[in-house]
Design a protein around this motif. Sequence first.
Motif, PDB file in Angstrom:
ATOM      1  N   GLU A 114       0.600  -1.216   0.075  1.00  0.00           N
ATOM      2  CA  GLU A 114      -0.069   0.080   0.006  1.00  0.00           C
ATOM      3  C   GLU A 114       0.810   1.273   0.175  1.00  0.00           C
ATOM      4  OE1 GLU A 114      -3.494   2.301   2.528  1.00  0.00           O
ATOM      5  OE2 GLU A 114      -2.421   0.449   3.560  1.00  0.00           O
ATOM      6  N   PRO A 115       1.964   1.252   0.830  1.00  0.00           N
ATOM      7  CA  PRO A 115       2.764   2.611   0.829  1.00  0.00           C
ATOM      8  C   PRO A 115       3.419   3.026  -0.532  1.00  0.00           C
ATOM      9  CG  PRO A 115       3.249   1.345   2.772  1.00  0.00           C
ATOM     10  CD  PRO A 115       2.413   0.289   1.705  1.00  0.00           C
ATOM     11  N   ILE A 116       3.477   2.065  -1.499  1.00  0.00           N
ATOM     12  CA  ILE A 116       4.283   2.310  -2.598  1.00  0.00           C
ATOM     13  C   ILE A 116       3.647   2.857  -3.814  1.00  0.00           C
ATOM     14  CG2 ILE A 116       6.427   1.082  -1.563  1.00  0.00           C
ATOM     15  CD1 ILE A 116       5.786  -1.052  -4.049  1.00  0.00           C
ATOM     16  N   ILE A 117       2.269   2.538  -3.907  1.00  0.00           N
ATOM     17  CA  ILE A 117       1.290   2.995  -4.892  1.00  0.00           C
ATOM     18  C   ILE A 117       1.538   4.491  -5.289  1.00  0.00           C
ATOM     19  CG2 ILE A 117      -1.053   2.639  -5.865  1.00  0.00           C
ATOM     20  CD1 ILE A 117      -1.693   0.548  -3.682  1.00  0.00           C
ATOM     21  N   ILE A 118       1.709   5.041  -6.481  1.00  0.00           N
ATOM     22  CA  ILE A 118       1.306   6.006  -6.872  1.00  0.00           C
ATOM     23  C   ILE A 118       0.369   6.824  -6.438  1.00  0.00           C
ATOM     24  CG2 ILE A 118       2.922   5.792  -8.889  1.00  0.00           C
ATOM     25  CD1 ILE A 118       0.493   6.384 -10.632  1.00  0.00           C
ATOM     26  N   LYS A 119       0.119   8.151  -6.072  1.00  0.00           N
ATOM     27  CA  LYS A 119      -0.783   8.839  -5.954  1.00  0.00           C
ATOM     28  C   LYS A 119      -1.759   8.859  -6.807  1.00  0.00           C
ATOM     29  CE  LYS A 119      -2.348  13.564  -4.200  1.00  0.00           C
ATOM     30  NZ  LYS A 119      -1.891  14.908  -3.789  1.00  0.00           N
ATOM     31  N   GLY A 120      -2.983   8.518  -6.356  1.00  0.00           N
ATOM     32  CA  GLY A 120      -4.243   8.342  -7.202  1.00  0.00           C
ATOM     33  C   GLY A 120      -4.281   6.981  -7.856  1.00  0.00           C
ATOM     34  N   GLY A 121      -3.395   6.080  -7.408  1.00  0.00           N
ATOM     35  CA  GLY A 121      -3.284   4.740  -7.861  1.00  0.00           C
ATOM     36  C   GLY A 121      -4.243   4.012  -7.845  1.00  0.00           C
ATOM     37  N   VAL A 143      -8.355  -4.856  -3.466  1.00  0.00           N
ATOM     38  CA  VAL A 143      -8.099  -5.541  -2.083  1.00  0.00           C
ATOM     39  C   VAL A 143      -9.251  -6.820  -2.010  1.00  0.00           C
ATOM     40  CG1 VAL A 143      -8.113  -5.490   0.409  1.00  0.00           C
ATOM     41  CG2 VAL A 143      -7.582  -3.513  -0.827  1.00  0.00           C
ATOM     42  N   ASN A 144      -8.641  -8.099  -1.909  1.00  0.00           N
ATOM     43  CA  ASN A 144      -9.493  -9.142  -1.717  1.00  0.00           C
ATOM     44  C   ASN A 144     -10.141  -8.970  -0.347  1.00  0.00           C
ATOM     45  OD1 ASN A 144     -10.722 -11.725  -1.191  1.00  0.00           O
ATOM     46  ND2 ASN A 144      -9.332 -12.877  -2.124  1.00  0.00           N
ATOM     47  N   SER A 145     -11.434  -8.649  -0.055  1.00  0.00           N
ATOM     48  CA  SER A 145     -11.939  -8.332   1.208  1.00  0.00           C
ATOM     49  C   SER A 145     -12.363  -9.331   1.899  1.00  0.00           C
ATOM     50  CB  SER A 145     -13.049  -7.148   1.006  1.00  0.00           C
ATOM     51  OG  SER A 145     -14.009  -7.733   0.104  1.00  0.00           O
ATOM     52  N   SER A 146     -12.211 -10.498   1.308  1.00  0.00           N
ATOM     53  CA  SER A 146     -12.487 -11.824   1.798  1.00  0.00           C
ATOM     54  C   SER A 146     -11.461 -12.404   2.631  1.00  0.00           C
ATOM     55  CB  SER A 146     -12.762 -12.869   0.815  1.00  0.00           C
ATOM     56  OG  SER A 146     -13.903 -13.004  -0.059  1.00  0.00           O
ATOM     57  N   MET A 147     -10.201 -11.880   2.345  1.00  0.00           N
ATOM     58  CA  MET A 147      -9.073 -12.163   3.238  1.00  0.00           C
ATOM     59  C   MET A 147      -8.433 -11.106   3.961  1.00  0.00           C
ATOM     60  SD  MET A 147      -8.899 -15.478   2.455  1.00  0.00           S
ATOM     61  CE  MET A 147      -7.527 -15.999   2.878  1.00  0.00           C
ATOM     62  N   VAL A 148      -8.472 -10.007   3.761  1.00  0.00           N
ATOM     63  CA  VAL A 148      -7.919  -8.794   4.293  1.00  0.00           C
ATOM     64  C   VAL A 148      -9.096  -8.236   5.413  1.00  0.00           C
ATOM     65  CG1 VAL A 148      -6.835  -6.477   4.053  1.00  0.00           C
ATOM     66  CG2 VAL A 148      -6.532  -8.118   2.253  1.00  0.00           C
ATOM     67  N   ASP A 149      -8.295  -8.004   6.640  1.00  0.00           N
ATOM     68  CA  ASP A 149      -9.067  -7.783   7.638  1.00  0.00           C
ATOM     69  C   ASP A 149      -8.827  -6.251   8.178  1.00  0.00           C
ATOM     70  OD1 ASP A 149      -6.798  -7.758   8.814  1.00  0.00           O
ATOM     71  OD2 ASP A 149      -6.819  -9.178  10.430  1.00  0.00           O
ATOM     72  N   ARG A 150      -8.639  -5.264   7.270  1.00  0.00           N
ATOM     73  CA  ARG A 150      -8.395  -3.973   7.712  1.00  0.00           C
ATOM     74  C   ARG A 150      -8.884  -3.079   6.090  1.00  0.00           C
ATOM     75  NH1 ARG A 150      -4.051  -0.921   6.023  1.00  0.00           N
ATOM     76  NH2 ARG A 150      -2.141  -1.949   5.735  1.00  0.00           N
ATOM     77  N   PRO A 151      -9.187  -2.024   6.592  1.00  0.00           N
ATOM     78  CA  PRO A 151      -9.148  -1.209   5.290  1.00  0.00           C
ATOM     79  C   PRO A 151      -7.903  -0.362   4.821  1.00  0.00           C
ATOM     80  CG  PRO A 151     -10.389   0.060   7.004  1.00  0.00           C
ATOM     81  CD  PRO A 151      -9.811  -1.507   7.547  1.00  0.00           C
ATOM     82  N   PRO A 152      -7.709  -0.046   3.780  1.00  0.00           N
ATOM     83  CA  PRO A 152      -6.228   0.540   3.463  1.00  0.00           C
ATOM     84  C   PRO A 152      -6.382   1.895   4.370  1.00  0.00           C
ATOM     85  CG  PRO A 152      -7.441   0.097   1.595  1.00  0.00           C
ATOM     86  CD  PRO A 152      -8.604  -0.135   2.490  1.00  0.00           C
ATOM     87  N   VAL A 153      -5.146   2.515   4.534  1.00  0.00           N
ATOM     88  CA  VAL A 153      -4.981   3.673   5.261  1.00  0.00           C
ATOM     89  C   VAL A 153      -5.066   4.734   4.496  1.00  0.00           C
ATOM     90  CG1 VAL A 153      -3.211   4.792   6.744  1.00  0.00           C
ATOM     91  CG2 VAL A 153      -3.710   2.255   6.986  1.00  0.00           C
ATOM     92  N   ARG A 154      -4.299   4.694   3.133  1.00  0.00           N
ATOM     93  CA  ARG A 154      -4.122   5.987   2.516  1.00  0.00           C
ATOM     94  C   ARG A 154      -5.532   6.229   1.834  1.00  0.00           C
ATOM     95  NH1 ARG A 154       0.524   5.114  -1.612  1.00  0.00           N
ATOM     96  NH2 ARG A 154      -0.154   6.903  -2.673  1.00  0.00           N
ATOM     97  N   ARG A 155      -5.600   7.754   1.749  1.00  0.00           N
ATOM     98  CA  ARG A 155      -6.937   8.257   1.201  1.00  0.00           C
ATOM     99  C   ARG A 155      -7.003   8.747  -0.289  1.00  0.00           C
ATOM    100  NH1 ARG A 155      -9.398   5.157   4.096  1.00  0.00           N
ATOM    101  NH2 ARG A 155      -9.533   5.645   6.415  1.00  0.00           N
ATOM    102  N   ASP A 156      -5.616   8.717  -0.774  1.00  0.00           N
ATOM    103  CA  ASP A 156      -5.232   9.211  -1.993  1.00  0.00           C
ATOM    104  C   ASP A 156      -5.192   8.368  -3.070  1.00  0.00           C
ATOM    105  OD1 ASP A 156      -2.751   8.012  -1.206  1.00  0.00           O
ATOM    106  OD2 ASP A 156      -1.475   9.534  -1.809  1.00  0.00           O
ATOM    107  N   LEU A 157      -5.792   7.062  -2.949  1.00  0.00           N
ATOM    108  CA  LEU A 157      -5.868   5.942  -3.957  1.00  0.00           C
ATOM    109  C   LEU A 157      -7.384   5.560  -4.092  1.00  0.00           C
ATOM    110  CD1 LEU A 157      -3.622   3.394  -1.844  1.00  0.00           C
ATOM    111  CD2 LEU A 157      -3.174   4.876  -3.747  1.00  0.00           C
ATOM    112  N   GLN A 158      -7.544   5.021  -5.283  1.00  0.00           N
ATOM    113  CA  GLN A 158      -8.824   4.442  -5.868  1.00  0.00           C
ATOM    114  C   GLN A 158      -8.647   3.083  -5.121  1.00  0.00           C
ATOM    115  OE1 GLN A 158      -9.508   5.209 -10.135  1.00  0.00           O
ATOM    116  NE2 GLN A 158      -7.444   5.974 -10.086  1.00  0.00           N
ATOM    117  N   VAL A 159      -9.621   2.688  -4.244  1.00  0.00           N
ATOM    118  CA  VAL A 159      -9.544   1.480  -3.438  1.00  0.00           C
ATOM    119  C   VAL A 159     -11.093   0.846  -3.768  1.00  0.00           C
ATOM    120  CG1 VAL A 159      -9.673   0.315  -1.422  1.00  0.00           C
ATOM    121  CG2 VAL A 159      -8.280   2.652  -1.493  1.00  0.00           C
ATOM    122  N   TYR A 160     -10.695  -0.464  -4.375  1.00  0.00           N
ATOM    123  CA  TYR A 160     -11.897  -1.435  -4.562  1.00  0.00           C
ATOM    124  C   TYR A 160     -11.796  -2.630  -3.882  1.00  0.00           C
ATOM    125  CZ  TYR A 160     -12.568   1.959  -8.632  1.00  0.00           C
ATOM    126  OH  TYR A 160     -12.866   2.804  -9.225  1.00  0.00           O
TER     127      TYR A 160
END
Length: 182
Positions: free
Chosen positions: A84-91, A95-112
């Motif tokens: 997550e920390p290395i994705i370009i801004k706006g990248g 996220v496989n939400s079936s397997m990941v137990d936390r939301p992303p921290v960054r707010r400058d990403l397009q998160v699906y």
Amino acid sequence: MMRKFGLIVAGFGGQGVLFVGQLLAHAAVIEGKQVAWIPSYGPEMRGGTAHCMVAIAEREISSPLVEEPDAVMVFNRPSLDKFEPIIIKGGLLLVNSSMVDRPPVRRDLQVYPIAANTLAEQLGNSRVANMIMLGALVKLTGIVSIDSVLQALQQVLPEHRRDLLTLNQKALELGAASFKVA
């Protein structure tokens, strides 16, 4: 002209992350694009960490490394924490939400968030969660067409796995249908 598109696909060994990257690379070659695919498997092997880098461009790729990816597809929490920390801004972050137990921290990403395992189980086979994620990526980015991915799948699937073509096609289409692109 398309600039280099960099993707990292990451998860545990056995989740099909390396296969997804390889399949995407094959689809891009079918479309006449330049491609680099670099797999990386942790020392634990199956069940340990795995990721791959995929670079796709219209022109020759000067460096196959993807240090600041345009998109990251994560299948587990350790991969989210690492990439997550290395994705370009706006990248793009899938996220496989079936397997990941936390939301992303960054707010400058397009998160699906994609409940890939849950959707795969609805198709009757949890092993196609990777194809659901790939279908979503293809729909969201347009980096290659679903038809090219299906053609690549026919080329890379071993003969004894040809019975899985229909299931994989359904999974790709389900992943693509999960999102509307403006």
